[in-house]
Write a protein that holds these residues in place. Structure first.
Motif, short mmCIF file in Angstrom:
data_model
loop_
_atom_site.label_atom_id
_atom_site.label_comp_id
_atom_site.label_asym_id
_atom_site.label_seq_id
_atom_site.Cartn_x
_atom_site.Cartn_y
_atom_site.Cartn_z
N LEU A 150 0.87 -1.17 0.00
CA LEU A 150 0.00 0.00 0.00
C LEU A 150 0.91 1.22 0.00
O LEU A 150 1.74 1.39 0.89
N LEU A 151 0.74 2.06 -1.01
CA LEU A 151 1.56 3.25 -1.15
C LEU A 151 0.65 4.47 -1.31
O LEU A 151 -0.47 4.35 -1.81
N TYR A 152 1.15 5.62 -0.89
CA TYR A 152 0.36 6.85 -0.93
C TYR A 152 0.92 7.79 -1.99
O TYR A 152 2.13 8.03 -2.06
N ALA A 153 0.02 8.34 -2.80
CA ALA A 153 0.43 9.20 -3.90
C ALA A 153 0.73 10.61 -3.42
O ALA A 153 0.21 11.08 -2.39
N ARG A 160 0.37 17.57 3.81
CA ARG A 160 0.71 17.71 5.23
C ARG A 160 1.25 16.40 5.80
O ARG A 160 0.54 15.41 5.92
N GLY A 161 2.53 16.41 6.12
CA GLY A 161 3.18 15.22 6.67
C GLY A 161 3.60 14.19 5.64
O GLY A 161 4.15 13.15 6.01
N PHE A 162 3.37 14.48 4.36
CA PHE A 162 3.77 13.52 3.32
C PHE A 162 5.28 13.50 3.18
O PHE A 162 5.92 14.55 3.06
N ALA A 163 5.86 12.31 3.20
CA ALA A 163 7.31 12.16 3.03
C ALA A 163 7.57 11.07 2.00
O ALA A 163 7.27 9.90 2.23
N ALA A 164 8.08 11.47 0.86
CA ALA A 164 8.35 10.51 -0.22
C ALA A 164 9.49 9.59 0.16
O ALA A 164 10.52 10.03 0.68
N ASP A 165 9.29 8.29 -0.08
CA ASP A 165 10.38 7.34 0.14
C ASP A 165 10.44 6.26 -0.94
O ASP A 165 11.30 5.38 -0.88
N THR A 166 9.57 6.35 -1.92
CA THR A 166 9.56 5.39 -3.02
C THR A 166 9.42 6.15 -4.32
O THR A 166 8.51 6.98 -4.47
N MET A 207 11.16 17.29 -10.94
CA MET A 207 11.84 17.47 -9.66
C MET A 207 12.12 16.13 -8.99
O MET A 207 13.24 15.87 -8.51
N ARG A 208 11.12 15.26 -8.96
CA ARG A 208 11.32 13.94 -8.35
C ARG A 208 12.30 13.10 -9.17
O ARG A 208 13.04 12.28 -8.61
N GLY A 209 12.32 13.32 -10.48
CA GLY A 209 13.31 12.63 -11.30
C GLY A 209 14.72 13.03 -10.92
O GLY A 209 15.65 12.19 -10.90
N CYS A 210 14.92 14.31 -10.63
CA CYS A 210 16.24 14.76 -10.19
C CYS A 210 16.68 14.02 -8.93
O CYS A 210 17.83 13.56 -8.82
N LEU A 220 6.16 8.39 -4.17
CA LEU A 220 5.13 7.79 -3.32
C LEU A 220 5.66 7.71 -1.90
O LEU A 220 6.87 7.84 -1.67
N SER A 221 4.75 7.46 -0.97
CA SER A 221 5.17 7.25 0.41
C SER A 221 4.66 5.90 0.90
O SER A 221 3.51 5.54 0.64
N SER A 222 5.51 5.18 1.60
CA SER A 222 5.09 3.93 2.23
C SER A 222 4.39 4.20 3.56
O SER A 222 3.77 3.30 4.13
N GLY A 223 4.54 5.42 4.06
CA GLY A 223 3.94 5.79 5.33
C GLY A 223 4.83 5.61 6.53
O GLY A 223 4.52 6.10 7.62
N ASP A 224 5.96 4.91 6.34
CA ASP A 224 6.84 4.72 7.49
C ASP A 224 8.23 5.33 7.31
O ASP A 224 8.94 5.55 8.28
N GLY A 225 8.60 5.61 6.08
CA GLY A 225 9.87 6.29 5.82
C GLY A 225 11.09 5.51 6.27
O GLY A 225 12.15 6.09 6.53
N SER A 226 10.97 4.20 6.32
CA SER A 226 12.07 3.39 6.84
C SER A 226 13.25 3.31 5.87
O SER A 226 14.38 3.13 6.28
N ARG A 227 12.97 3.44 4.59
CA ARG A 227 14.05 3.39 3.60
C ARG A 227 13.59 4.07 2.33
O ARG A 227 12.40 4.18 2.06
#
Length: 232
Positions: A150-153, A160-166, A207-210, A220-227
């Motif tokens: 499950l990933l978040y777009a 608010r609070g979104f942190a891309a990790d994927t 920007m995300r490509g850079c 995308l965000s996994s929601g946990d930002g572990s990696r």
């Protein structure tokens, strides 16, 4: 990107077309299956057209967009823009689609948004994922299916609070296919309230490509930002 089935669930037609559309186009290009779901048509978003007229237009635009990128399209056209509630009935409807499509990935709205429909759509997606994989739940509605991820777009209204990790790389052909398809949606062209959606998401892809060390990417965000993970 390895061939897989990806389902993207938005609160309205157009939400995931913008935020996840380039990724879905890439999935199809790579031989996978893309499923686009809108939990309402988004029929209250036009300052001049009536609700019924705009509902019909939005559904036609959503169908055309999905066809152009090679995705399947579903809309809960009996649910209303601005009044989406995260009930088990709505989640069960989505869970049945999940069981039928058997996605490897489920993409949803991030859970914090300026739009209540987006927050509720995120809750519905999470609940539907749970129900679809729950042993013994609604056996007459298909075999249980456990969605792998499950990933978040990334959506400008849900930051608010979104942190891309994927990050998923988007090739030039997939980008061009998405860009041509999204031009068919009036709101994306800025014809409703004037926001330059296409320019915004095109710039975001760059920007995300850079950051992903590629030409363009969807974040995308996994929601946990572990990696941090770069795919494709």
């Amino acid at each position: 990107m390895a061939a897989r089935t990806v389902m993207a669930v938005g609160g309205h037609i157009g939400d995931m077309d913008l935020a996840a559309g380039p990724l879905l186009a890439q999935v199809v290009q790579d031989g996978g299956r893309a499923v686009l779901v809108a939990l309402t048509p988004g029929e209250r978003g036009h300052p001049r057209l009536g609700v019924d007229e705009y509902r019909a237009r939005k559904i036609a635009e959503g169908q055309a967009f999905a066809a152009a990128i090679g995705a399947e399209f579903h809309v809960f056209d009996d649910l209303s823009d601005g009044f989406l509630t995260p009930t088990d009935d709505v989640a069960a409807r989505l869970a049945r689609l999940i069981r039928a499509a058997e996605p490897d990935w489920l993409i949803a709205h991030w859970k914090h948004s300026i739009h209540t429909d987006h927050e509720n759509a995120s809750t519905v997606a999470e609940r539907a994922r749970f129900l679809a994989g729950l042993p013994g739940w609604a056996p007459s509605d298909g075999d249980q299916h456990a969605v792998g991820r499950l990933l978040y777009a990334e959506n400008w209204e849900d930051d608010r609070g979104f942190a891309a990790d994927t990050y998923v790389a988007v090739s030039e052909p997939a980008f061009q296919r998405w860009r041509a398809a999204i031009e068919g949606q009036a709101f994306a062209r800025g014809e409703t309230y004037g926001f330059r959606y296409i320019d915004y998401y095109t710039a975001q892809l760059t920007m995300r490509g850079c950051l992903a060390r590629t030409d363009r990417a969807v974040a995308l965000s996994s929601g946990d930002g572990s990696r941090v993970e770069v795919l494709g």
